[in-house]
Design an enzyme around this catalytic site. Structure first.
Site, PDB file in Angstrom:
ATOM      1  N   HIS A 145      40.718 -24.967  59.247  1.00 58.94           N
ATOM      2  CA  HIS A 145      42.151 -23.851  59.594  1.00 58.94           C
ATOM      3  C   HIS A 145      42.744 -24.428  61.008  1.00 58.94           C
ATOM      4  CE1 HIS A 145      44.184 -20.301  58.862  1.00 58.94           C
ATOM      5  NE2 HIS A 145      44.307 -19.795  59.585  1.00 58.94           N
ATOM      6  N   SER A 166      48.857 -19.641  59.603  1.00 60.81           N
ATOM      7  CA  SER A 166      48.181 -17.851  59.723  1.00 60.81           C
ATOM      8  C   SER A 166      48.450 -17.350  59.443  1.00 60.81           C
ATOM      9  CB  SER A 166      46.735 -18.349  60.221  1.00 60.81           C
ATOM     10  OG  SER A 166      45.442 -17.325  60.100  1.00 60.81           O
TER      11      SER A 166
END
Length: 545
Positions: A467, A207
């Site tokens: 994610h 990320s």
């Protein structure tokens, strides 16, 4: 100037083959003195080792300074790293303040493996939208079980303390990126004392950590610090990574904390240095339109070319096109439903109305979309912004309304705009302008629970492969259950072998399981490895699926 300083520092390597006492492996000798770690059964840990002077007082909003203090007593390296001060999205309630301003440390984890004298190294840059998270946010039990790699976790400044910028030389920004870079230099200089191989260092991140890794790669001198790099679900071209509008946010921050009379960067910086760190970080709440949106109000910027020790002074696209970046093997990844962060929070039922936030998008789309998807500051006019908002809604939802039933289309929009599209663009630019191997994979294998359920606070929705579903097989995270399924166990071990083989490869070869990644450099088509619960497959594409 920065490169010259790096060469000078690298020329002063302090490497000792006897820095770790064979009779007492917990005792390590560094230039600062001796330290003692902890025995964790199958690995040793040496935590909270300072690599920079505390970034407080006059050192706040400045490039980090190398740690120079000498220890008269043995340093206690058994204490877990503190969080850098942050406004944490995942703390429940109104007060989300956590951490400490004095936080610039690295933590080293070394396997117990009597069959080898030295180990390749993986340096991890944590994620958290450049706003929150920490070296301790992900576990490392899965990583350490194989016993083949030393792991180093890096802490760096976050939020306004790490990234506020007025866009000029006086308050340049990117302090968190400069922290990371100094930590990588510390690893290069000191990891041999722990049995690490300074010539075999792989830098990875997820990320914002992935975006950070890519930004580090975009500095030519990164090749002096590491051998290869992987960016999981984050790269420098994601719209939330390098943003515009920093100067306005900096002066707005000053107004919020009582520096309203500051009319120039020097005065603003002086005033902000005088304020309690907790006030500066707590001011983040004023930049959120609703919930934790936008999730990165303070992040990396393009610095002024005359800024002292500027980290980047060109946009990443221009840096890649110039070819003036580190020529090291690099891989970039995404998951099929990466956009579950931050789309899933729109499915949380509101206490006041009992309905989901996604329903409110029907009336607030033009207000909220620019913040949700990070184009508020990149559009020239409000009309341009509204036209783009209208185009996105029509493309992904047509004439349908926002609702729980149409959530997957909204999540697909988030995935494309925030992650997938920019991953494809990064890959395309690197294959055209780079010389070292560049790879990519997409992961499609949903966890039983993940960040989607955590943000939505519900378990009745299928979010797909969101994610972190891949990265959390390498490093445990509280958003998912600790127990891996049998298919995830296989994938986890394949990921760990992938890291080990990548850092040791002399020609930058990357493999996962039975699949060898295809290099994109010089390829007429995009080379993408697909990883699912059933195995892996090389895809040759005109564009990402």
């Amino acid at each position: 100037m920065y490169c010259a300083k790096l060469i000078l520092l690298l020329g002063c390597f302090w490497i000792s083959s006897s820095a770790s006492d064979p009779a007492d492996p917990l005792l390590v000798d560094l230039p600062n003195g001796k330290l003692r770690g902890r025995d964790n059964g199958n690995y040793y840990s040496y935590e909270s080792l300072p690599y920079a002077e505390p970034p407080v007082g006059d050192l706040r909003f400045e490039a980090p300074q190398p740690y120079k203090q000498q220890w008269t007593d043995t340093f206690d390296a058994t204490q877990p790293p503190v969080l850098c001060m942050q406004w944490d999205q995942f703390i429940q309630g109104d007060d989300k303040l956590a951490g400490n301003e004095d936080c610039l440390t690295v933590s080293v984890y070394k396997p117990k493996n009597s069959s080898r004298n030295s180990f390749p190294v993986v340096a991890q840059i944590h994620g958290g939208a450049f706003m929150f998270g920490g070296a301790s946010q992900n576990g490392h039990e899965n990583f350490m079980r194989e016993g083949n790699l030393i792991l180093v976790k890096i802490s760096y400044r976050l939020g306004p303390l790490g990234f506020v910028s007025t866009g000029d030389a006086d308050l340049s920004g990117n302090f968190g990126l400069k922290d990371q870079r100094l930590a990588l230099l510390w690893i290069k200089q000191n990891i041999a004392s722990f049995g690490g191989e300074p010539e075999n260092i792989l830098v990875i991140g997820h990320s914002a950590g992935g975006g950070s890794v890519h930004l580090q790669v975009l500095r030519e001198d990164f090749s002096k610090l590491a051998k290869a790099a992987i960016s999981f679900s984050g790269n420098a071209l994601d719209p939330w990574v390098v943003q515009q509008g920093g100067r306005g946010r900096a002066f707005e921050l000053g107004r919020i904390v009582g520096c309203g009379q500051a009319s120039d960067s020097v005065t603003l910086k002086k005033c902000l240095k005088s304020k309690p760190a907790s006030e500066i970080v707590s001011a983040v709440r004023n930049f959120l339109v609703f919930a934790y949106v936008p999730f990165t109000p303070f992040g990396p910027v393009v610095e002024s070319p005359d800024a002292p020790e500027a980290f980047i002074s060109q946009h990443p696209v221009d840096i890649i096109k110039s070819g003036k970046f580190a020529q090291v093997p690099w891989a970039v990844t995404y998951t099929t439903e990466d956009g579950g962060y931050n789309a899933a929070l729109l499915l949380e039922k509101q206490a006041s109305s009992g309905r989901e936030l996604i329903v409110d998008l029907n009336d607030r789309w033009f207000d909220w979309a620019p913040y949700l998807l990070f184009y508020r500051d990149s559009m020239t006019t409000i009309k341009d912004m509204d036209d783009y908002s209208r185009k996105l809604r029509q493309e992904y939802l047509g004439d349908r309304r926002f609702s729980v039933e149409s959530y997957w289309d909204l999540q697909r929009l988030f995935t494309d705009v925030l992650f997938k599209n920019s991953t494809e663009i990064s890959l395309d630019l690197h294959r055209k302008h780079g010389k070292s191997p560049v790879y990519a994979f997409v992961y499609d294998n949903p966890a039983n629970t993940g960040i989607g359920q955590g943000l939505a606070k519900r378990t009745d929705i299928n979010f797909g492969t969101v994610h972190g579903d891949d990265y959390f097989l390498i490093f445990e995270n509280i958003v998912r259950e600790p127990q891996l399924r049998s298919d995830e166990e296989i994938i986890s071990r394949n990921f760990l072998k992938m890291l080990n083989d990548f850092v040791l490869s002399e020609n930058g070869t990357l493999a996962f399981g039975t699949c060898v990644f295809q290099d994109n450099v010089g390829s007429s088509k995009l080379q993408l490895l697909s990883i699912t619960r059933n195995g892996c497959e090389n895809l040759e594409l005109e564009s990402f699926p």
